[in-house]
Design a protein around this motif. Sequence first.
Motif, mmCIF file in Angstrom:
data_model
loop_
_atom_site.group_PDB
_atom_site.id
_atom_site.type_symbol
_atom_site.label_atom_id
_atom_site.label_comp_id
_atom_site.label_asym_id
_atom_site.label_seq_id
_atom_site.Cartn_x
_atom_site.Cartn_y
_atom_site.Cartn_z
ATOM 1 N N THR A 120 57.831 121.852 30.252
ATOM 2 C CA THR A 120 57.689 122.559 31.574
ATOM 3 C C THR A 120 58.250 123.800 31.600
ATOM 4 N N GLY A 121 57.695 124.804 32.275
ATOM 5 C CA GLY A 121 58.291 125.920 32.459
ATOM 6 C C GLY A 121 57.476 126.998 33.460
ATOM 7 N N THR A 122 58.052 127.873 33.659
ATOM 8 C CA THR A 122 57.580 128.750 34.689
ATOM 9 C C THR A 122 56.319 129.354 34.514
ATOM 10 N N ALA A 123 56.073 129.507 33.272
ATOM 11 C CA ALA A 123 54.823 130.336 32.515
ATOM 12 C C ALA A 123 53.817 129.045 32.362
ATOM 13 N N SER A 142 72.658 131.229 30.030
ATOM 14 C CA SER A 142 72.313 132.492 30.476
ATOM 15 C C SER A 142 70.822 133.013 30.165
ATOM 16 N N LYS A 143 69.923 133.004 30.931
ATOM 17 C CA LYS A 143 68.647 133.729 30.448
ATOM 18 C C LYS A 143 68.714 134.793 30.032
ATOM 19 N N ALA A 144 69.285 135.012 28.825
ATOM 20 C CA ALA A 144 69.519 136.303 28.340
ATOM 21 C C ALA A 144 68.500 136.805 27.317
ATOM 22 N N GLU A 180 66.730 129.595 43.762
ATOM 23 C CA GLU A 180 67.103 129.167 42.455
ATOM 24 C C GLU A 180 67.321 129.967 41.433
ATOM 25 N N HIS A 181 65.988 130.895 41.527
ATOM 26 C CA HIS A 181 65.905 131.984 40.234
ATOM 27 C C HIS A 181 66.951 132.827 40.546
ATOM 28 N N VAL A 182 66.989 133.467 41.766
ATOM 29 C CA VAL A 182 68.034 134.310 42.071
ATOM 30 C C VAL A 182 69.496 134.000 41.627
ATOM 31 N N ASP A 183 69.700 132.786 42.049
ATOM 32 C CA ASP A 183 71.046 131.982 41.625
ATOM 33 C C ASP A 183 71.405 132.026 40.200
ATOM 34 N N ARG A 184 70.444 131.903 39.332
ATOM 35 C CA ARG A 184 70.360 131.635 37.860
ATOM 36 C C ARG A 184 70.420 133.117 37.327
ATOM 37 N N PHE A 185 69.884 134.056 37.878
ATOM 38 C CA PHE A 185 69.808 135.527 37.566
ATOM 39 C C PHE A 185 71.318 136.154 37.613
ATOM 40 N N ASN A 216 68.780 135.739 23.817
ATOM 41 C CA ASN A 216 68.320 134.383 23.225
ATOM 42 C C ASN A 216 66.899 134.364 22.660
ATOM 43 N N TYR A 217 66.457 135.494 22.991
ATOM 44 C CA TYR A 217 64.616 135.362 22.803
ATOM 45 C C TYR A 217 64.540 135.687 21.380
ATOM 46 N N SER A 218 65.512 136.369 20.512
ATOM 47 C CA SER A 218 64.847 136.847 19.316
ATOM 48 C C SER A 218 64.783 135.272 18.386
ATOM 49 N N ALA A 230 68.756 125.673 31.510
ATOM 50 C CA ALA A 230 68.578 124.628 32.598
ATOM 51 C C ALA A 230 67.219 125.003 33.453
ATOM 52 N N GLY A 231 66.127 124.475 33.146
ATOM 53 C CA GLY A 231 64.954 125.188 33.729
ATOM 54 C C GLY A 231 64.616 124.814 34.965
ATOM 55 N N ILE A 232 64.139 125.703 35.866
ATOM 56 C CA ILE A 232 63.728 125.291 37.281
ATOM 57 C C ILE A 232 62.526 124.342 37.250
ATOM 58 N N THR A 233 61.578 124.662 36.348
ATOM 59 C CA THR A 233 60.512 123.673 36.442
ATOM 60 C C THR A 233 61.044 122.346 36.107
ATOM 61 N N ARG A 234 61.895 122.279 35.097
ATOM 62 C CA ARG A 234 62.669 120.947 34.439
ATOM 63 C C ARG A 234 63.007 120.197 35.723
ATOM 64 N N ASP A 235 63.914 121.015 36.361
ATOM 65 C CA ASP A 235 64.548 120.609 37.509
ATOM 66 C C ASP A 235 63.530 119.826 38.809
ATOM 67 N N ALA A 252 65.699 120.085 21.110
ATOM 68 C CA ALA A 252 66.159 120.857 22.128
ATOM 69 C C ALA A 252 65.194 121.393 23.082
ATOM 70 N N GLU A 253 64.450 122.399 22.845
ATOM 71 C CA GLU A 253 63.266 122.735 23.601
ATOM 72 C C GLU A 253 62.207 123.551 23.040
ATOM 73 N N GLY A 254 61.277 123.815 23.594
ATOM 74 C CA GLY A 254 60.227 124.658 23.277
ATOM 75 C C GLY A 254 60.777 126.141 23.204
ATOM 76 N N SER A 255 59.882 127.246 22.632
ATOM 77 C CA SER A 255 60.468 128.462 22.885
ATOM 78 C C SER A 255 60.569 129.016 24.139
ATOM 79 N N ALA A 256 59.783 128.447 24.984
ATOM 80 C CA ALA A 256 60.209 128.976 26.481
ATOM 81 C C ALA A 256 59.876 127.902 27.623
ATOM 82 N N GLU A 257 60.121 126.821 27.129
ATOM 83 C CA GLU A 257 59.633 125.472 27.913
ATOM 84 C C GLU A 257 60.877 124.535 27.659
ATOM 85 N N ASN A 258 61.019 123.580 28.503
ATOM 86 C CA ASN A 258 61.937 122.145 28.420
ATOM 87 C C ASN A 258 60.997 121.237 27.778
HETATM 88 C C1 LIG Z 1 64.149 128.592 26.489
HETATM 89 C C2 LIG Z 1 63.555 128.327 27.553
HETATM 90 N N1 LIG Z 1 63.611 126.986 28.142
HETATM 91 C C3 LIG Z 1 63.285 126.554 29.205
HETATM 92 C C4 LIG Z 1 62.328 127.401 30.175
HETATM 93 C C5 LIG Z 1 61.927 126.641 31.366
HETATM 94 O O1 LIG Z 1 62.585 127.279 32.151
HETATM 95 P P1 LIG Z 1 61.953 127.656 33.840
HETATM 96 O O2 LIG Z 1 61.489 126.286 34.069
HETATM 97 O O3 LIG Z 1 63.085 127.801 34.628
HETATM 98 O O4 LIG Z 1 61.090 128.566 33.521
HETATM 99 C C6 LIG Z 1 62.264 128.755 29.633
HETATM 100 C C7 LIG Z 1 61.648 129.570 30.574
HETATM 101 O O5 LIG Z 1 61.790 130.599 30.996
HETATM 102 C C8 LIG Z 1 62.913 129.182 28.449
HETATM 103 O O6 LIG Z 1 62.925 130.617 28.048
#
Ligand SMILES: Cc1ncc(COP(=O)(O)O)c(C=O)c1O
Length: 304
Positions: free
Chosen positions: A253-256, A156-158, A54-59, A161-163, A216-221, A190-196
């Motif tokens: 939720t998030g990978t980290a 896109s996990k670009a 799933e991560h490779v597909d999203r990449f 987006n992160y600034s 579309a967080g993979i941990t969310r899914d 919406a979401e956290g800075s790096a989490e759903n």
């Molecule tokens: C903005 C944002 N939302 C949500 C997530 C959670 O996504 P994932 O569960 O795929 O890590 C992340 C983490 O990368 C993120 O940067």
Amino acid sequence: MKYGKKVWMNGRLVPFKNANVHVLTHALHYSTAVFEGIRCYNTSNGSAIFRLQEHVDRFFNSAKLYSMKIKYSKKKISDAIIKTVKASGLKECYIRPIAYCGVGAVGLTPPLNNIDVAIACWEWKMGESKAGKFSGAKCKISNWIRIDSRSQPMESKAAANYSNAALARVDALKSGYDEAIMLNYEGKIAEGSAENIFIVKDARIKTPPLESGVLAGITRDSIIQIIKENGGRVIETNLEKKDLFSAEEVFMTGTAAEVKSVTHIDKKRIGNGKPGNITQTLQKSFKDVSMGNDERFLSWLTYL
Ligand SMILES: Cc1ncc(COP(=O)(O)O)c(C=O)c1O
């Protein structure tokens, strides 16, 4: 920080100290990069990468949305990720594949025919997710609005987006909080800075829909599927600030972060101000799944 011994760069494993880029790398100037964040867990059956496919597909999808052509197949990148972890000397780590516009143009127009790919990994330290794991995180509703897909493809996990995300994160930290919660332009959560984000109210679990402009967080899914498999369901619906404040539980939720409890928002207590039962149950379920202790989800693990 303990880094993996080798970094995969354009088809070759190079020693960590040699994994460098030129100062005129386009991505460094114009954020022309997409990346992934993946975890490898040290399970009782050996190291295993969580939801690699799933991560490779999203990449690849992230790259496509920016017209960046990755010159390797998905299989080659999956194999390279495994190779990098095997060469890292680490049993458990965070993995960062990145595709970026390299050297080749010194102006805005991206050199789209020159996409470099690198994969690095490092030992994961709980760091900033610690509060969410144990006592519960204190979040600030950010004044920075989550940019949405009218401005750039947020699916896109670009890097671009992160600034926006980092402004919100830094502002939250400077104000004494652990994390930011961002609203979209409609004023919905919406979401956290790096989490759903999810809420629990009246035994119902809700999360903003993907259309609210969230990744579309993979941990969310994973969490949605775990809840479903256990006989429950998650309602994907727009949420407002008042839904957060009246929730019994809020978690992210998030990978980290994995599953992170949120116990305070803007200094107000959520529920009784302690990590809630459903959140704690999901933390345990997620741990069982990611550590290979739940047979129903073994297909999510790629053992090295
Ligand atoms: C903005 C944002 N939302 C949500 C997530 C959670 O996504 P994932 O569960 O795929 O890590 C992340 C983490 O990368 C993120 O940067």
